[in-house]
Design a protein around this motif. Structure first.
Motif, PDB file in Angstrom:
ATOM      1  N   GLN B 161      38.989  43.247  55.185  1.00 55.16           N
ATOM      2  CA  GLN B 161      37.902  42.293  55.619  1.00 55.16           C
ATOM      3  C   GLN B 161      37.153  42.866  57.145  1.00 55.16           C
ATOM      4  N   THR B 281      30.097  41.458  42.322  1.00 59.30           N
ATOM      5  CA  THR B 281      31.038  41.762  43.218  1.00 59.30           C
ATOM      6  C   THR B 281      31.710  43.302  43.462  1.00 59.30           C
ATOM      7  N   LEU B 282      31.712  43.478  44.648  1.00 62.88           N
ATOM      8  CA  LEU B 282      32.073  45.023  45.142  1.00 62.88           C
ATOM      9  C   LEU B 282      33.418  44.928  45.203  1.00 62.88           C
ATOM     10  N   MET B 380      41.332  39.335  44.661  1.00 56.72           N
ATOM     11  CA  MET B 380      39.872  38.924  44.184  1.00 56.72           C
ATOM     12  C   MET B 380      39.433  39.237  42.825  1.00 56.72           C
ATOM     13  N   THR B 383      41.084  36.925  40.545  1.00 56.91           N
ATOM     14  CA  THR B 383      40.451  35.707  40.135  1.00 56.91           C
ATOM     15  C   THR B 383      39.053  35.619  39.559  1.00 56.91           C
ATOM     16  N   ILE B 384      38.434  36.882  39.668  1.00 56.42           N
ATOM     17  CA  ILE B 384      37.290  37.044  38.770  1.00 56.42           C
ATOM     18  C   ILE B 384      37.419  37.141  37.427  1.00 56.42           C
ATOM     19  N   THR B 385      38.187  38.193  37.127  1.00 58.47           N
ATOM     20  CA  THR B 385      38.398  38.783  35.469  1.00 58.47           C
ATOM     21  C   THR B 385      39.655  37.984  34.835  1.00 58.47           C
ATOM     22  N   GLY B 386      40.332  37.366  35.634  1.00 57.44           N
ATOM     23  CA  GLY B 386      41.682  36.968  35.085  1.00 57.44           C
ATOM     24  C   GLY B 386      42.723  38.146  34.920  1.00 57.44           C
TER      25      GLY B 386
END
Lengths: 247, 637
Positions: B161, B281-282, B380, B383-386
């Motif tokens: 971050q 998303t990067l 992350m 979360t997005i791809t499972g």
């Protein structure tokens, strides 16, 4: 899958609001929650009605713009994620989903699901910084910071300022937000000079902005998308006590 | 058009020091008489606004987000470069300068890049003083990691971050000045036009996004720090709100637009999952430190990753670029991934993906070791791809991520319009045709903290023009134009949504002007984009009112500008008949498929001058003169 949405609609700050019901059709599990809302809004527009307004920007959980109470829980109740990182695979066909804005008198509703969170900025402006004029800083390695301190400061600094903590609190308290900043800066050697002055000023501003008091129920920690720990509130209270005695 | 870069004379390493001495100063008592407008509150904007206010200038800062803390700098993950040489691995200001210039494929301005490397060391010191919680070693010293395009470890980071922490540092400095009454902040306020008085930038026209009110603001100078234009591709890693409007409006008022065709495609993003996709998303480039990129050797191999034996995998970056391996620069890595997928060896849905595999690193460092470095990125991804990337390789694919082009600026970061300064991603100056990882944060803060505060002072001290009031007829004229345009969107009452136009434009840009471009594909864009624009103005459907919070209206204004800008970007790409960095023209490649530059004909900055609605703009050239280094073919082999 197909879903029923109950969405809070409110024209502006002074208008009364109400729920409107929409159908979300042919939703794919891989969609994010906000992409599902995009699809519904396109359909509302095609039917000649104004889409509902909601905040979002980065859509990857870091900017803190998205701010939806989904089925009564800020950001929807999946641990450690914002509403923009919530995916439709966590919902089931035929479900009814209620979507509301943050509810707190310090965060007035500007329209539909959008609130005014500038109170948070004013809290930071009153003391949430280290006064370091640009230029003249000593070498970055001149002041060692122990790894545990740096890591703990980073844990607190991870706060994205979304306001879910306030929305979850029965008193709409901003304690977790303020505690995160007070702890981030107070844990670092650079932050010591202003440590106690900072905490007193920030708490005073927080109170003046109309946030409620903290009774440490932990609702804030439970919904925080960055999982900011309740222990920082303990740190805030300790620093505040010392700060007010010094005054 | 005057494109004098105003590069100071003298040896490279003395130019900035000499220039700082040559520039005129404003005495402390006089500073408060000057006011500056800053548009955008990312690293460059917030940094400049805070630093200018600390010096004593009056500042008005504007952002479209509800808080300055949400500017898109916040999403930068990996890190920030600085030539500190804390690792004793041979780094120096000169090496960072060389890496950046080479990384940019010799299409950046030498003197600007050297200065960037010089001030990089001050940035780290400044951020540490502000309390940015950079990663530390157990000794308490600052930690570093390595990034693409470099063979030294010079990247400072705060977990995944870094952008967030640097921005919060700048934001807190800005809020401090707001609290002191030195900066007046206008959140949820969008700049819709630039106002020139007697040829100097003296103000802006803005719309309050809550009340819809359109108002004017006058100042002694205007700073634009409004970020890049990746969203012309519709799908990019930029935030949804990122737009070209501020710099496009300035272009239409006479500012030159430089090298718009230099766009960066980032190799490690999460692949598109369907037509509903709203953004990409990067996954930080830092993952390439420990992840190995591969595809199956055989075309159409549909076996799960763990069923494909070592001997049947093609670690194509390691194979093609043995000395940089998985840390080859972004443009090269992206193109290599595209080639593998075009060759039918891509993985995942639609074959548009390659593996980024951490199995070897997990063996070496243990899952805990990897977790410590990248846990938020793995989370992350899941979360997005499972999918759990500790157990199976990530799937990644290139996506538009950054734009090197932008408004033309001289060495002072001043555009060809006097009084208009452009900082950060919004200008064109430092990254040439390709930006190296961890250099965007460096440039944003360099411009905001350490360059603009000096060069604006010089502008004030040498241009004694009284500040106009908003009662000046120019403000009225521009304000009326903005009002008329805003009303026009609502009066069309057509059938198509803004998003549908944006998505269609994005497809044209990605297919015809994306990772590989040809004369034919670019000519398609020059034909199809104007046609799409014409339809936009006839068939757009925006509902609601101008005098209230109306997100459809905001979006319509931004897409209208993208529909004009996309054409200029394509035109610039068409005229640049060479391949360099992120600009890859399929006609111009070496026998082994690398970018083939043409220094004899294209060692220049292309600066475009607006000629009026639907008129072909005129391109001017600023020659790139290298005094210090010799241009060479980039090699990462």
């Amino acid at each position: 899958m197909n879903l029923t949405l109950k969405v809070w609609r409110q024209k502006n700050r002074s208008a009364a609001g109400e729920f409107a019901t929409y159908q979300a059709r042919d939703i794919i599990p891989d969609m994010s929650f906000l992409e599902m809302l995009d699809v519904v809004n396109e359909e509302i527009l095609a039917q000649g009605h104004e889409p509902f307004a909601f905040d979002s920007d980065c859509r990857e959980g870091i900017c803190g713009a998205c701010s939806l109470v989904i089925n009564g829980i800020p950001h929807g109740g999946n641990k450690g994620v914002t509403a923009c990182q919530l995916h439709m695979r966590h919902f089931h066909d035929g479900q009814t989903i209620t979507i509301e804005p943050w509810r707190a008198s310090a965060f007035p509703v500007d329209r539909d699901l959008i609130t005014d969170r500038t109170a948070f900025d004013r809290i930071i402006a009153s003391g949430g910084f280290i006064s370091a004029h640009t230029g003249g800083a000593p070498d970055g390695n001149a002041l060692p910071v122990s790894k545990p301190d740096a890591d703990k400061a980073m844990d607190a600094a991870a706060c994205i300022g979304c306001g879910a903590c306030v929305a979850a609190c029965k008193n709409a308290s901003a304690m977790l937000f303020v505690a995160a900043k007070v702890s981030h800066l107070g844990l670092l050697p650079q932050g010591q000079a202003e440590r106690y002055d900072r905490v007193v000023k920030m708490v005073e501003t927080m109170d003046n902005e109309g946030f409620g008091n903290c009774t440490v129920t932990g609702a804030c920690e439970a919904v925080c998308p960055k999982e900011i720990s309740l222990e920082f509130i303990g740190r805030l209270n300790r620093d505040y006590l010392v700060g007010s005695l010094k005054k | 058009m005057n494109l004098d870069a105003k590069i100071p004379s003298g040896p490279l390493e003395k130019k900035w020091d000499k220039h700082r001495l040559d520039m005129k100063l404003v005495n402390p008592a006089n500073k408060r008489k000057f006011e500056v407008i800053v548009v955008g509150t990312g690293l460059a904007g917030a940094g400049a606004a805070a630093s200018m206010a600390e010096l004593g200038y009056g500042v008005k800062a504007f952002c479209y987000q509800d808080s300055p803390r949400r500017a898109h700098s916040i999403a930068a993950q990996g890190g920030i470069n600085a030539a500190k040489n804390y690792q004793n691995d041979g780094d120096s200001v000169y090496r960072l300068f060389l890496d950046t210039l080479k990384g940019g494929d010799f299409r950046a301005r030498e003197a600007n890049v050297y200065r960037l490397a010089q001030v990089s060391v001050n940035i780290i010191d400044q951020c540490v003083a502000q309390g940015v919680p950079f990663a530390r070693e157990y000794s308490g010293m600052l930690a570093n990691r390595s990034f693409g395009g470099a063979q030294v470890s010079r990247t400072f980071y705060a977990r995944g971050q870094t952008g967030q922490q640097l921005l919060l540092g700048a934001y807190q400095a800005l809020e401090r000045q707001i609290g002191l009454g030195k900066v007046k902040m206008f959140p949820r306020t969008e700049m819709l036009d630039l106002v020139l008085v007697d040829g100097h930038a003296k103000g802006i026209v803005v719309r309050d996004l809550v009340t819809g009110e359109i108002s004017s603001h006058a100042a002694d100078a205007v700073i634009l720090a409004t970020g890049g234009y990746s969203n012309v591709f519709y799908l990019s890693t930029s935030a949804k709100g990122c737009n070209v409007t501020a710099i496009w409006r300035a272009y239409k008022r006479g500012a030159a637009m430089a090298n718009p065709c230099y766009t960066q495609i980032h190799p490690t993003c999460i692949p598109v999952s369907g037509d509903h996709q709203s953004k990409l998303t990067l996954m930080s480039e830092s993952l390439r430190n420990d992840g190995r990129v591969w595809v199956p050797k055989a075309k159409g191999d549909k076996r799960p990753a763990h069923d494909i034996p070592e001997t049947e995998r093609d670690y194509f970056l390691e194979r093609k670029y043995p000395s940089y391996g998985n840390l080859a620069p972004r443009d090269i890595s992206s193109r290599a991934a595209k080639e593998a997928c075009d060759d039918g060896r891509g993985v995942g849905p639609g074959g548009l993906g390659v593996y980024l595999d951490f199995a070897d690193s997990v063996k070496r460092l243990g899952e805990t070791g990897i977790r410590e470095k990248y846990d938020n990125l793995f989370a992350m991804y899941e979360t997005i791809t499972g999918e759990n990337a500790y157990k199976q390789p990530m799937r990644i694919y290139p996506a538009v991520h950054y734009t090197m082009g932008g408004l033309w600026v001289d060495y002072n970061l001043q555009s060809n319009i006097p009084g208009l300064f452009v900082l950060g991603e919004a200008n064109f100056s430092d990254h040439g045709a390709n930006r190296l990882g961890a250099s965007a944060l460096m440039q944003g803060l360099a411009d905001g903290y350490f360059i603009a505060p000096y060069t604006l002072g010089n502008y004030f001290a040498t241009n004694k023009i009284p500040r106009p009031t908003v009662g000046h007829p120019e403000f009225k004229r521009v304000g009326d134009e903005v009002n008329a345009r805003t009303k026009k969107f609502l009066s069309i009452k057509g059938k198509r949504s803004t998003t549908s136009f944006h998505r269609e434009l994005g497809k044209l840009m990605w297919n015809n002007c994306g990772m590989a471009r040809t004369k034919a594909s670019l000519e398609t864009n020059l034909r199809d984009i104007p046609a799409l624009r014409e339809e936009f103005w006839k068939n757009l459907n925006v509902l609601g009112e101008t005098n209230s919070l109306n997100q459809s209206l905001e979006q319509a204004g931004r897409v209208a500008d993208f529909l004009e800008f996309g054409e200029l970007l394509s035109r610039d790409a068409l005229l640049r008949e060479e391949s360099c960095g992120g600009h890859f023209r399929s006609e111009y490649q070496t026998p082994d498929g690398e970018a083939q530059r043409d220094d004899d004909h294209f060692a220049h900055v292309s600066a475009w001058e607006y000629q009026g609605e639907n008129q072909t703009p005129v391109m001017h050239k600023e020659p790139l003169v290298y005094e210090e280094i010799k241009m060479s073919q980039r090699s990462y082999k």
